[in-house]
Design a protein around this motif. Structure first.
Motif, PDB file in Angstrom:
ATOM      1  N   TRP A  26       0.834  -1.198   0.000  1.00  0.00           N
ATOM      2  CA  TRP A  26       0.000   0.000   0.000  1.00  0.00           C
ATOM      3  C   TRP A  26       0.869   1.249   0.000  1.00  0.00           C
ATOM      4  CZ3 TRP A  26      -4.798  -0.045   3.777  1.00  0.00           C
ATOM      5  CH2 TRP A  26      -5.748  -0.964   3.312  1.00  0.00           C
ATOM      6  N   GLY A  78      -8.730   5.597  -5.998  1.00  0.00           N
ATOM      7  CA  GLY A  78      -7.775   4.520  -5.805  1.00  0.00           C
ATOM      8  C   GLY A  78      -6.363   4.829  -6.242  1.00  0.00           C
ATOM      9  N   GLU A  81      -3.799   3.861  -1.378  1.00  0.00           N
ATOM     10  CA  GLU A  81      -4.686   3.072  -0.536  1.00  0.00           C
ATOM     11  C   GLU A  81      -4.977   3.702   0.824  1.00  0.00           C
ATOM     12  OE1 GLU A  81      -2.786   0.663  -3.614  1.00  0.00           O
ATOM     13  OE2 GLU A  81      -1.920   1.922  -2.022  1.00  0.00           O
ATOM     14  N   ASN A 238      -8.796   3.349   1.266  1.00  0.00           N
ATOM     15  CA  ASN A 238      -9.667   3.105   0.128  1.00  0.00           C
ATOM     16  C   ASN A 238     -10.476   1.835   0.380  1.00  0.00           C
ATOM     17  OD1 ASN A 238      -9.798   1.368  -2.577  1.00  0.00           O
ATOM     18  ND2 ASN A 238     -10.054   3.517  -3.137  1.00  0.00           N
ATOM     19  N   ALA A 241      -9.526  -1.284  -1.672  1.00  0.00           N
ATOM     20  CA  ALA A 241      -8.252  -1.854  -1.223  1.00  0.00           C
ATOM     21  C   ALA A 241      -8.440  -2.604   0.091  1.00  0.00           C
ATOM     22  CB  ALA A 241      -7.208  -0.755  -1.068  1.00  0.00           C
TER      23      ALA A 241
END
Length: 335
Positions: A26, A78, A81, A238, A241
Motif C-alpha cells: 500500500w 484509488g 490506498e 480506500n 483496497a
C-alpha cells in the motif's frame, strides 16, 4: 490535478503486474515531513509489516503522491490506498466530521480528542458520507488545542484581533472571524511562507506544527491559553483496497490501530513537555490571555455551533445528534 492522480494510479497498478509479486503493498499519502502528526501512520506501517512477516507493507509518502487538499480525491479513485486529510481543507466533502472542529467544544486533552473522534467516526451518517469518497475511516490524528504565534505586539485582546489576518481553518477560522479577524486556510506546509511574506499576521497551529513548519522561527510571541479548538484529521483507507485484503492482513491492520494511537500519544506527550524549553530557546514570549478576554471570545463564537447545527440539519445530516454525541462522550471521559 486529477490527471496526475490517475497517472499515479495507473503506474502503481502497472508496477504491480510487472513484478508479479504476491505481497500486498500500500501507499499512504501524507504531507510535510515525518513529525508528531504522522507518527501513528509510521507506527501502523511498522506493525503491519511485523505482523505479516513483510507480506503486507505500507509505504508512507510525504507529498510525493498528492497535495494535502487532494488526498481525499486520490482515495476516491484509488490512486493510493491510505491517506491523511484535515476536515477543514474541504468542509463540503466531509460535512459530518466538521462537528469535531467546532470552537470551544470543551476538549481538554488528547485522550478526550481520541474518544470524541472515535465516537463520531463510528456514527452511520459519518461512515455513509465517507463512502461517497470510497473512503473508510481508520483512525484519527489527535491534536491539542490550537494557539497563535505572531510577530510584533501580541494579539492578547479581542479588540486587537479585529482585522488580524490569521492562518486558521474550520471552526477555528470561524471563531476568529466572529471577533473580526480575517482567516485564511492555506495548507500547513505553506503557513511559514504566508507568515514570512506578510500574507498573514498570525498562524494558529498545534505546537508540533509550529515546530515542523517553522512558524515558531518567525514568532516573537505565542498565546498559551487561547485554546479556541483544534482540527480533525482522519486517516482513511480506500474501501476497495481494504476489501481486497486477506483476513490475516485485515486483522493485522485493524489490530494495530490502538497501539499506533498510543504511540502517537506518548510521542506527543514528550513533545509538549519540551515546548516551554523551545519557547525559551527561541526567545518567544508566552502570552496569557485574561479570563475576561477569553469570555469575550467564547461569547462571540457561541453562535457558531448553533449555526452549524441548523446548516447541517438543512442539508439532511443528523447534526444535533452528532453534536450531542460529542458532548456525551466528553462527559463520559472526564470533561
Amino acid at each position: 490535478m486529477m490527471n496526475t492522480i490517475r497517472l499515479a494510479a495507473v503506474a502503481a497498478v502497472t508496477a504491480s503486474f510487472a513484478t508479479g509479486a504476491l505481497a500486498t503493498e500500500w501507499n499512504a499519502s501524507v504531507w510535510g515531513k515525518r513529525r508528531a502528526f504522522t507518527e501513528h501512520v509510521e507506527k501502523i506501517a511498522e506493525l503491519v509489516s511485523e505482523k505479516t512477516n513483510g507480506e503486507f507493507t505500507i509505504n508512507v509518502s510525504y507529498g510525493g503522491l498528492s497535495k494535502p487538499k487532494e488526498n481525499l480525491d486520490g482515495i476516491s479513485i484509488g490512486a493510493f490506498e491510505m491517506a491523511q486529510f484535515c476536515a477543514g481543507y474541504h468542509r463540503d466533502k466531509n460535512r459530518a466530521i466538521t462537528v469535531l472542529e467546532l470552537p470551544f467544544l470543551g476538549v481538554s486533552n488528547l485522550e478526550q480528542e481520541v474518544a470524541v473522534s472515535n465516537a463520531v467516526y463510528a456514527h452511520p451518517a459519518v461512515q455513509d458520507e465517507m463512502k461517497q469518497w470510497n473512503a473508510r475511516l481508520l483512525m484519527t490524528s489527535p491534536m491539542p488545542q490550537y494557539n497563535l504565534v505572531g510577530k510584533g505586539e501580541p494579539r492578547d485582546t479581542v479588540e486587537k484581533m479585529n482585522g488580524m489576518r490569521v492562518r486558521a481553518t474550520g471552526g477555528i477560522g470561524e471563531a476568529f472571524r466572529a471577533v473580526g479577524a480575517v482567516p485564511t486556510s492555506v495548507p500547513s506546509s505553506e503557513a511559514f511562507q504566508a507568515m514570512d511574506s506578510g500574507v498573514v499576521d498570525t498562524v494558529a497551529f498545534a505546537p508540533h506544527a509550529h515546530l515542523s513548519f517553522g512558524t515558531i522561527n518567525e514568532a516573537t510571541w505565542w498565546t498559551s491559553n487561547l485554546n479556541p479548538g483544534t482540527v480533525n484529521c482522519p486517516i482513511v483507507v480506500n474501501i476497495d483496497a481494504y476489501d481486497s485484503l486477506s483476513d490475516a492482513e485485515r486483522e493485522a491492520l485493524e489490530s494495530s490501530v490502538d497501539e499506533s494511537i498510543q504511540h502517537y500519544l506518548d510521542n506527543y506527550g514528550a513533545l509538549l513537555k519540551r515546548w516551554d524549553e523551545v519557547l525559551a530557546e527561541k526567545n518567544v514570549e508566552k502570552v496569557v490571555i485574561s479570563d475576561a478576554e477569553l469570555a469575550k471570545f467564547r461569547e462571540a463564537a457561541a453562535p457558531i455551533s448553533d449555526q452549524w447545527i441548523k446548516e447541517m440539519t438543512d442539508q439532511g445530516l443528523p447534526a444535533q445528534e452528532l453534536y450531542d454525541l460529542v458532548q456525551k462522550t466528553l462527559s463520559e471521559n472526564g470533561s
